[in-house]
Design a protein around this motif. Structure first.
Motif, PDB file in Angstrom:
ATOM      1  N   GLU A 202       0.827  -1.202   0.000  1.00 36.06           N
ATOM      2  CA  GLU A 202       0.000   0.000   0.000  1.00 36.06           C
ATOM      3  C   GLU A 202       0.864   1.255   0.000  1.00 36.06           C
ATOM      4  OE1 GLU A 202      -3.032   0.114   3.021  1.00 36.06           O
ATOM      5  OE2 GLU A 202      -3.684  -1.923   2.552  1.00 36.06           O
ATOM      6  N   GLN A 203       1.942   1.240   0.771  1.00 39.59           N
ATOM      7  CA  GLN A 203       2.838   2.401   0.820  1.00 39.59           C
ATOM      8  C   GLN A 203       3.495   2.650  -0.536  1.00 39.59           C
ATOM      9  OE1 GLN A 203       2.825   4.509   3.503  1.00 39.59           O
ATOM     10  NE2 GLN A 203       1.193   3.074   4.007  1.00 39.59           N
TER      11      GLN A 203
ATOM     12  N   HIS B  78       0.881   4.387  -2.591  1.00 39.36           N
ATOM     13  CA  HIS B  78       0.766   5.791  -2.188  1.00 39.36           C
ATOM     14  C   HIS B  78       1.891   6.611  -2.803  1.00 39.36           C
ATOM     15  CE1 HIS B  78      -2.625   5.841   0.527  1.00 39.36           C
ATOM     16  NE2 HIS B  78      -2.133   4.848   1.245  1.00 39.36           N
ATOM     17  N   ALA B  79       3.102   6.071  -2.787  1.00 45.67           N
ATOM     18  CA  ALA B  79       4.259   6.770  -3.344  1.00 45.67           C
ATOM     19  C   ALA B  79       4.105   7.009  -4.844  1.00 45.67           C
ATOM     20  CB  ALA B  79       5.543   5.990  -3.058  1.00 45.67           C
ATOM     21  N   GLN B  80       3.378   6.126  -5.510  1.00 44.28           N
ATOM     22  CA  GLN B  80       3.136   6.270  -6.950  1.00 44.28           C
ATOM     23  C   GLN B  80       1.838   7.042  -7.237  1.00 44.28           C
ATOM     24  OE1 GLN B  80       3.136   2.066  -7.850  1.00 44.28           O
ATOM     25  NE2 GLN B  80       5.255   2.148  -8.570  1.00 44.28           N
ATOM     26  N   ARG B  81       1.214   7.549  -6.166  1.00 43.06           N
ATOM     27  CA  ARG B  81      -0.045   8.295  -6.264  1.00 43.06           C
ATOM     28  C   ARG B  81      -1.165   7.447  -6.872  1.00 43.06           C
ATOM     29  NH1 ARG B  81       1.183  14.067  -5.485  1.00 43.06           N
ATOM     30  NH2 ARG B  81       3.433  14.206  -5.422  1.00 43.06           N
ATOM     31  N   ILE B  82      -1.204   6.183  -6.453  1.00 40.84           N
ATOM     32  CA  ILE B  82      -2.251   5.251  -6.874  1.00 40.84           C
ATOM     33  C   ILE B  82      -3.086   4.936  -5.637  1.00 40.84           C
ATOM     34  CG2 ILE B  82      -2.727   2.932  -7.763  1.00 40.84           C
ATOM     35  CD1 ILE B  82      -0.018   3.093  -9.238  1.00 40.84           C
ATOM     36  N   SER B  83      -4.394   4.959  -5.788  1.00 42.06           N
ATOM     37  CA  SER B  83      -5.286   4.716  -4.664  1.00 42.06           C
ATOM     38  C   SER B  83      -5.310   3.234  -4.287  1.00 42.06           C
ATOM     39  CB  SER B  83      -6.708   5.161  -5.019  1.00 42.06           C
ATOM     40  OG  SER B  83      -7.616   4.716  -4.034  1.00 42.06           O
TER      41      SER B  83
END
Length: 152
Positions: free
Chosen positions: A105-106, A109-114
């Motif tokens: 999940e992190q 988030h770093a790739q700006r994906i939900s």
């Protein structure tokens, strides 16, 4: 160097994340996610992948509790993995999978994906983390064996 082909599996109640490694056993990559409907459906999908990739081994993530014990889910995963190992005629090894879904999940988030909209992607990434950890441990063990065999 011998060729290595392993599948990493992040086994959940609803989905199974699947990862594979390159032939050198250095890099794990998420391949696909299986939406579980039946045991036979999982076997059929994985059998095709086993044949295509000439897979030699299954690496299954075990969901230990944060205290390090094998709870209900770890026992259910072990039972499933043993049946899968038998059905695919492949050996199975286990890796502690604590926090791999969180790590996946992190990464999203770093790739700006939900993460909430990409559950299957989380499962694939978690499977890749599980397999990568196994590959790294294997490589460390092989180095240790070689070092121990060297004359002092």
């Amino acid at each position: 160097m011998t060729k290595l082909s392993a599948l990493g599996l992040d086994v959940g109640r609803k989905r199974i994340g699947v990862a594979g490694c390159d032939g050198t056993g250095l890099i794990a990559t998420g391949l696909f996610t299986i939406d579980r409907t039946s045991f036979q459906q999982v076997v059929d999908i994985l059998q095709q992948t086993v044949l295509e990739r000439d897979v030699q081994l299954l690496v299954v993530g075990l969901p230990y509790t944060m205290g390090g014990t094998a709870g209900h889910q770890a026992k259910a995963t072990t039972k499933f993995a043993k049946a899968l190992s038998k059905a695919l005629a492949l050996p199975v090894e286990y890796m502690d999978e604590r926090l791999t879904s969180y790590q996946a999940e992190q990464l999203l988030h770093a790739q700006r994906i939900s993460p909430s909209r990409n559950k299957g992607l989380i499962d694939r990434k978690a499977a890749a983390i599980i397999l990568q950890q196994w590959l790294d441990h294997r490589r460390q063990d092989l180095k240790k064996q070689v070092t121990e065999q060297l004359p002092s």
